[in-house]
Write a protein that holds these residues in place. Structure first.
Motif, PDB file in Angstrom:
ATOM      1  N   ALA A   1      12.311   1.960 -59.394  1.00  0.00           N
ATOM      2  CA  ALA A   1      10.864   1.984 -59.627  1.00  0.00           C
ATOM      3  C   ALA A   1      10.150   2.999 -58.730  1.00  0.00           C
ATOM      4  O   ALA A   1       9.164   3.590 -59.136  1.00  0.00           O
ATOM      5  N   ALA A   2      10.630   3.203 -57.528  1.00  0.00           N
ATOM      6  CA  ALA A   2      10.025   4.164 -56.594  1.00  0.00           C
ATOM      7  C   ALA A   2      11.099   5.152 -56.155  1.00  0.00           C
ATOM      8  O   ALA A   2      12.238   4.764 -55.911  1.00  0.00           O
ATOM      9  N   VAL A   3      10.719   6.425 -56.089  1.00  0.00           N
ATOM     10  CA  VAL A   3      11.676   7.461 -55.673  1.00  0.00           C
ATOM     11  C   VAL A   3      11.026   8.377 -54.644  1.00  0.00           C
ATOM     12  O   VAL A   3       9.801   8.506 -54.584  1.00  0.00           O
ATOM     13  N   ASN A   4      11.846   9.016 -53.833  1.00  0.00           N
ATOM     14  CA  ASN A   4      11.370  10.014 -52.885  1.00  0.00           C
ATOM     15  C   ASN A   4      11.140  11.324 -53.618  1.00  0.00           C
ATOM     16  O   ASN A   4      11.672  11.543 -54.712  1.00  0.00           O
ATOM     17  N   GLU A   5      10.347  12.209 -52.994  1.00  0.00           N
ATOM     18  CA  GLU A   5      10.060  13.484 -53.631  1.00  0.00           C
ATOM     19  C   GLU A   5      11.345  14.253 -53.928  1.00  0.00           C
ATOM     20  O   GLU A   5      12.299  14.233 -53.159  1.00  0.00           O
ATOM     21  N   GLY A   6      11.369  14.858 -55.107  1.00  0.00           N
ATOM     22  CA  GLY A   6      12.536  15.613 -55.544  1.00  0.00           C
ATOM     23  C   GLY A   6      13.639  14.763 -56.147  1.00  0.00           C
ATOM     24  O   GLY A   6      14.595  15.290 -56.683  1.00  0.00           O
ATOM     25  N   GLN A   7      13.513  13.449 -56.056  1.00  0.00           N
ATOM     26  CA  GLN A   7      14.531  12.554 -56.605  1.00  0.00           C
ATOM     27  C   GLN A   7      14.200  12.212 -58.061  1.00  0.00           C
ATOM     28  O   GLN A   7      13.125  12.517 -58.558  1.00  0.00           O
ATOM     29  N   THR A   8      15.135  11.544 -58.742  1.00  0.00           N
ATOM     30  CA  THR A   8      14.948  11.212 -60.150  1.00  0.00           C
ATOM     31  C   THR A   8      14.961   9.704 -60.378  1.00  0.00           C
ATOM     32  O   THR A   8      15.488   8.948 -59.562  1.00  0.00           O
ATOM     33  N   THR A   9      14.373   9.297 -61.501  1.00  0.00           N
ATOM     34  CA  THR A   9      14.376   7.914 -61.942  1.00  0.00           C
ATOM     35  C   THR A   9      14.591   7.904 -63.449  1.00  0.00           C
ATOM     36  O   THR A   9      14.099   8.798 -64.147  1.00  0.00           O
ATOM     37  N   GLN A  10      15.325   6.923 -63.940  1.00  0.00           N
ATOM     38  CA  GLN A  10      15.608   6.820 -65.372  1.00  0.00           C
ATOM     39  C   GLN A  10      14.522   6.005 -66.059  1.00  0.00           C
ATOM     40  O   GLN A  10      14.234   4.878 -65.672  1.00  0.00           O
ATOM     41  N   LEU A  11      13.906   6.566 -67.093  1.00  0.00           N
ATOM     42  CA  LEU A  11      12.894   5.882 -67.873  1.00  0.00           C
ATOM     43  C   LEU A  11      13.543   5.203 -69.077  1.00  0.00           C
ATOM     44  O   LEU A  11      14.463   5.761 -69.677  1.00  0.00           O
TER      45      LEU A  11
ATOM     46  N   GLN B   1      10.402  11.367 -77.549  1.00  0.00           N
ATOM     47  CA  GLN B   1       9.984  12.490 -76.722  1.00  0.00           C
ATOM     48  C   GLN B   1       9.058  11.971 -75.628  1.00  0.00           C
ATOM     49  O   GLN B   1       8.126  11.231 -75.905  1.00  0.00           O
ATOM     50  N   TRP B   2       9.312  12.366 -74.391  1.00  0.00           N
ATOM     51  CA  TRP B   2       8.520  11.938 -73.241  1.00  0.00           C
ATOM     52  C   TRP B   2       7.508  13.013 -72.905  1.00  0.00           C
ATOM     53  O   TRP B   2       7.738  14.197 -73.109  1.00  0.00           O
ATOM     54  N   SER B   3       6.371  12.603 -72.332  1.00  0.00           N
ATOM     55  CA  SER B   3       5.403  13.571 -71.824  1.00  0.00           C
ATOM     56  C   SER B   3       4.776  13.020 -70.547  1.00  0.00           C
ATOM     57  O   SER B   3       4.711  11.814 -70.348  1.00  0.00           O
TER      58      SER B   3
ATOM     59  N   GLY C   1      -0.159  12.361 -62.463  1.00  0.00           N
ATOM     60  CA  GLY C   1       0.676  12.112 -61.296  1.00  0.00           C
ATOM     61  C   GLY C   1       1.584  13.294 -60.992  1.00  0.00           C
ATOM     62  O   GLY C   1       1.442  14.368 -61.564  1.00  0.00           O
ATOM     63  N   LEU C   2       2.493  13.062 -60.080  1.00  0.00           N
ATOM     64  CA  LEU C   2       3.324  14.151 -59.588  1.00  0.00           C
ATOM     65  C   LEU C   2       4.752  14.113 -60.123  1.00  0.00           C
ATOM     66  O   LEU C   2       5.704  14.364 -59.397  1.00  0.00           O
ATOM     67  N   VAL C   3       4.900  13.799 -61.396  1.00  0.00           N
ATOM     68  CA  VAL C   3       6.195  13.956 -62.056  1.00  0.00           C
ATOM     69  C   VAL C   3       6.253  15.411 -62.502  1.00  0.00           C
ATOM     70  O   VAL C   3       5.347  15.897 -63.177  1.00  0.00           O
ATOM     71  N   VAL C   4       7.289  16.128 -62.084  1.00  0.00           N
ATOM     72  CA  VAL C   4       7.362  17.554 -62.402  1.00  0.00           C
ATOM     73  C   VAL C   4       8.172  17.841 -63.656  1.00  0.00           C
ATOM     74  O   VAL C   4       8.135  18.950 -64.173  1.00  0.00           O
ATOM     75  N   GLY C   5       8.895  16.855 -64.148  1.00  0.00           N
ATOM     76  CA  GLY C   5       9.651  17.071 -65.371  1.00  0.00           C
ATOM     77  C   GLY C   5      10.329  15.803 -65.838  1.00  0.00           C
ATOM     78  O   GLY C   5      10.607  14.896 -65.050  1.00  0.00           O
ATOM     79  N   ILE C   6      10.549  15.743 -67.150  1.00  0.00           N
ATOM     80  CA  ILE C   6      11.292  14.642 -67.752  1.00  0.00           C
ATOM     81  C   ILE C   6      12.287  15.249 -68.727  1.00  0.00           C
ATOM     82  O   ILE C   6      11.907  16.015 -69.618  1.00  0.00           O
ATOM     83  N   SER C   7      13.558  14.923 -68.559  1.00  0.00           N
ATOM     84  CA  SER C   7      14.590  15.452 -69.459  1.00  0.00           C
ATOM     85  C   SER C   7      14.518  14.757 -70.809  1.00  0.00           C
ATOM     86  O   SER C   7      13.859  13.720 -70.961  1.00  0.00           O
ATOM     87  N   SER C   8      15.208  15.301 -71.797  1.00  0.00           N
ATOM     88  CA  SER C   8      15.224  14.684 -73.125  1.00  0.00           C
ATOM     89  C   SER C   8      15.891  13.314 -73.097  1.00  0.00           C
ATOM     90  O   SER C   8      15.663  12.489 -73.976  1.00  0.00           O
TER      91      SER C   8
ATOM     92  N   PRO D   1       1.093   6.965 -57.681  1.00  0.00           N
ATOM     93  CA  PRO D   1       1.675   6.600 -58.973  1.00  0.00           C
ATOM     94  C   PRO D   1       1.649   7.789 -59.929  1.00  0.00           C
ATOM     95  O   PRO D   1       0.941   8.767 -59.716  1.00  0.00           O
ATOM     96  N   ALA D   2       2.429   7.696 -60.994  1.00  0.00           N
ATOM     97  CA  ALA D   2       2.423   8.699 -62.060  1.00  0.00           C
ATOM     98  C   ALA D   2       2.405   7.966 -63.385  1.00  0.00           C
ATOM     99  O   ALA D   2       2.855   6.829 -63.486  1.00  0.00           O
ATOM    100  N   ALA D   3       1.882   8.603 -64.417  1.00  0.00           N
ATOM    101  CA  ALA D   3       1.833   8.002 -65.743  1.00  0.00           C
ATOM    102  C   ALA D   3       2.580   8.907 -66.720  1.00  0.00           C
ATOM    103  O   ALA D   3       2.399  10.136 -66.716  1.00  0.00           O
ATOM    104  N   VAL D   4       3.415   8.307 -67.547  1.00  0.00           N
ATOM    105  CA  VAL D   4       4.158   9.032 -68.574  1.00  0.00           C
ATOM    106  C   VAL D   4       3.937   8.368 -69.918  1.00  0.00           C
ATOM    107  O   VAL D   4       3.476   7.236 -69.997  1.00  0.00           O
ATOM    108  N   SER D   5       4.252   9.091 -70.968  1.00  0.00           N
ATOM    109  CA  SER D   5       4.075   8.582 -72.328  1.00  0.00           C
ATOM    110  C   SER D   5       5.292   8.953 -73.148  1.00  0.00           C
ATOM    111  O   SER D   5       5.957   9.926 -72.867  1.00  0.00           O
ATOM    112  N   ARG D   6       5.536   8.152 -74.194  1.00  0.00           N
ATOM    113  CA  ARG D   6       6.584   8.511 -75.129  1.00  0.00           C
ATOM    114  C   ARG D   6       5.998   8.648 -76.490  1.00  0.00           C
ATOM    115  O   ARG D   6       5.101   8.039 -76.864  1.00  0.00           O
TER     116      ARG D   6
END
Length: 110
Positions: A48-58, A78-80, A84-91, A105-110
């Motif tokens: 649920a929480a990650v350090n900067e530069g680290q990844t988390t699985q959605l 497709q994610w968007s 917040g400070l999410v710099v990228g989401i892979s496919s 916090p950061a907010a993402v959408s699918r």
């Protein structure tokens, strides 16, 4: 093992529903039994929480109008990034945190 089963079906393979009380199981028969609408989506992260530069699985769980749940994997949509400070989401739904100076916090959408 339970012997409490029920079946609500019709002739000609049009529609039907078979259920088992414990454990709760349901099987929909035919084309009509496969029709349902998404009522809500719940997005989760692991961790649920990650350090900067680290990844988390959605991942996402969809709640359907008949009460059933469908687990969606990271690549099922497709994610968007909304904010917040999410710099990228892979496919595949792997989100990468950007560099931050405070916990945010950061907010993402699918």
């Amino acid at each position: 093992m339970s012997v409490n089963y029920s079946d609500d079906g019709s002739m000609g393979e049009v529609v039907g529903l078979s259920t088992n009380a414990s454990p709760l199981l349901a099987m929909k028969h035919g084309f009509i039994g496969q029709l349902y609408e998404v009522q809500s989506l719940a997005v989760t992260t692991s961790p649920a929480a990650v350090n900067e530069g680290q990844t988390t699985q959605l991942s996402t769980v969809a709640t359907m109008d008949d009460g059933s749940l469908i687990s969606l994997g990271g690549s099922d949509a497709q994610w968007s990034i909304l904010s917040g400070l999410v710099v990228g989401i892979s496919s595949a739904g792997l989100a990468t945190a950007g560099e931050v100076f405070i916990n945010a916090p950061a907010a993402v959408s699918r």
